[in-house]
Design a protein around this motif. Structure first.
Motif, PDB file in Angstrom:
ATOM      1  N   ALA A  75       0.831  -1.210   0.000  1.00  0.00           N
ATOM      2  CA  ALA A  75       0.000   0.000   0.000  1.00  0.00           C
ATOM      3  C   ALA A  75       0.863   1.257   0.000  1.00  0.00           C
ATOM      4  CB  ALA A  75      -0.939  -0.011   1.203  1.00  0.00           C
ATOM      5  N   GLU A  76       1.903   1.264   0.832  1.00  0.00           N
ATOM      6  CA  GLU A  76       2.755   2.458   0.941  1.00  0.00           C
ATOM      7  C   GLU A  76       3.483   2.753  -0.373  1.00  0.00           C
ATOM      8  OE1 GLU A  76       2.273   0.470   4.903  1.00  0.00           O
ATOM      9  OE2 GLU A  76       2.863  -0.236   2.929  1.00  0.00           O
ATOM     10  N   THR A  77       3.949   1.708  -1.046  1.00  0.00           N
ATOM     11  CA  THR A  77       4.663   1.881  -2.320  1.00  0.00           C
ATOM     12  C   THR A  77       3.730   2.399  -3.402  1.00  0.00           C
ATOM     13  OG1 THR A  77       6.162   0.087  -1.718  1.00  0.00           O
ATOM     14  CG2 THR A  77       6.075   0.695  -4.049  1.00  0.00           C
ATOM     15  N   VAL A  78       2.553   1.807  -3.512  1.00  0.00           N
ATOM     16  CA  VAL A  78       1.599   2.238  -4.535  1.00  0.00           C
ATOM     17  C   VAL A  78       1.116   3.653  -4.249  1.00  0.00           C
ATOM     18  CG1 VAL A  78      -0.648   1.776  -5.598  1.00  0.00           C
ATOM     19  CG2 VAL A  78       0.922  -0.119  -5.121  1.00  0.00           C
ATOM     20  N   ALA A  79       0.878   3.988  -2.986  1.00  0.00           N
ATOM     21  CA  ALA A  79       0.454   5.351  -2.638  1.00  0.00           C
ATOM     22  C   ALA A  79       1.504   6.360  -3.082  1.00  0.00           C
ATOM     23  CB  ALA A  79       0.198   5.464  -1.139  1.00  0.00           C
ATOM     24  N   ALA A  80       2.776   6.063  -2.850  1.00  0.00           N
ATOM     25  CA  ALA A  80       3.854   6.968  -3.261  1.00  0.00           C
ATOM     26  C   ALA A  80       3.899   7.107  -4.781  1.00  0.00           C
ATOM     27  CB  ALA A  80       5.193   6.466  -2.725  1.00  0.00           C
TER      28      ALA A  80
END
Length: 190
Positions: free
Chosen positions: A103-108
């Motif tokens: 989630a954190e990677t895709v959000a970035a």
């Protein structure tokens, strides 16, 4: 097995992810959540982001009730494949994208890519092990990918510390349903 409650696909079932201990949002909680979202007119034409997709129940329910498009993000490889099969089986493959990743990677990625859509409805239903601090940071990271009137729905356990909306975000209320707590918020409009 979870099912879509209402809308064009009401009554259709959603297979659970293979070999993974997800906790799909209960029908009772989803019914209350979507009643509120419809009351706020948050579904018609919405661009949905489901960052911890699991079964995809929240995104698929949104599409059934009038959302335009959904991006479902899931880390677990077999679950990603199941989500793709489910989307195709429901006839939603053209209206949703399923992306494998954290989630954190895709959000970035979404926050720094100009050609990605702007999202108006976001679901954050992380595994219980994801910390409140991680979600607070995730909201800040994600902000550039959200419309100014976006609505964010966070689903957590009642035993988890409630999220504090970051500066520049509005708290639109909290509802409890037994063990499940839903927090509503979004970018503050001054």
């Amino acid at each position: 097995m979870p099912r879509i409650i209402a809308g064009a696909l009401g009554g259709r079932t959603i297979p659970g992810p293979p070999g993974k201990g997800t906790r799909p949002t209960s029908d009772r909680v989803r019914e209350a959540l979507f009643s509120r979202l419809e009351g706020w007119d948050a579904l018609d034409g919405a661009r949905v982001l489901d960052l911890y997709a699991g079964t995809g129940g929240l995104a698929f329910e949104s599409l059934s009730r009038g959302a335009e498009h959904a991006l479902l993000v899931e880390l677990h490889g077999p679950t990603v494949r199941q989500l793709r099969r489910t989307a195709a089986g429901l006839g939603l493959a053209e209206r949703c994208e399923i992306r494998a990743g954290k989630a954190e990677t895709v959000a970035a990625q979404l926050a720094t890519t100009d050609d990605d859509p702007v999202f108006s409805l976001v679901f954050l239903d992380p595994p219980y092990g994801v910390s409140t601090e991680t979600l607070e940071t995730l909201l800040l990271t994600l902000r550039p990918a959200l419309s100014d009137d976006a609505l964010v729905v966070i689903e957590r356990s009642s035993r988890t510390r409630a999220l504090t909306w970051p500066t520049g975000w509005a708290d639109d209320g909290t509802k409890s349903y037994g063990e499940t707590v839903l927090q509503f918020g979004g970018p503050a409009t001054d």
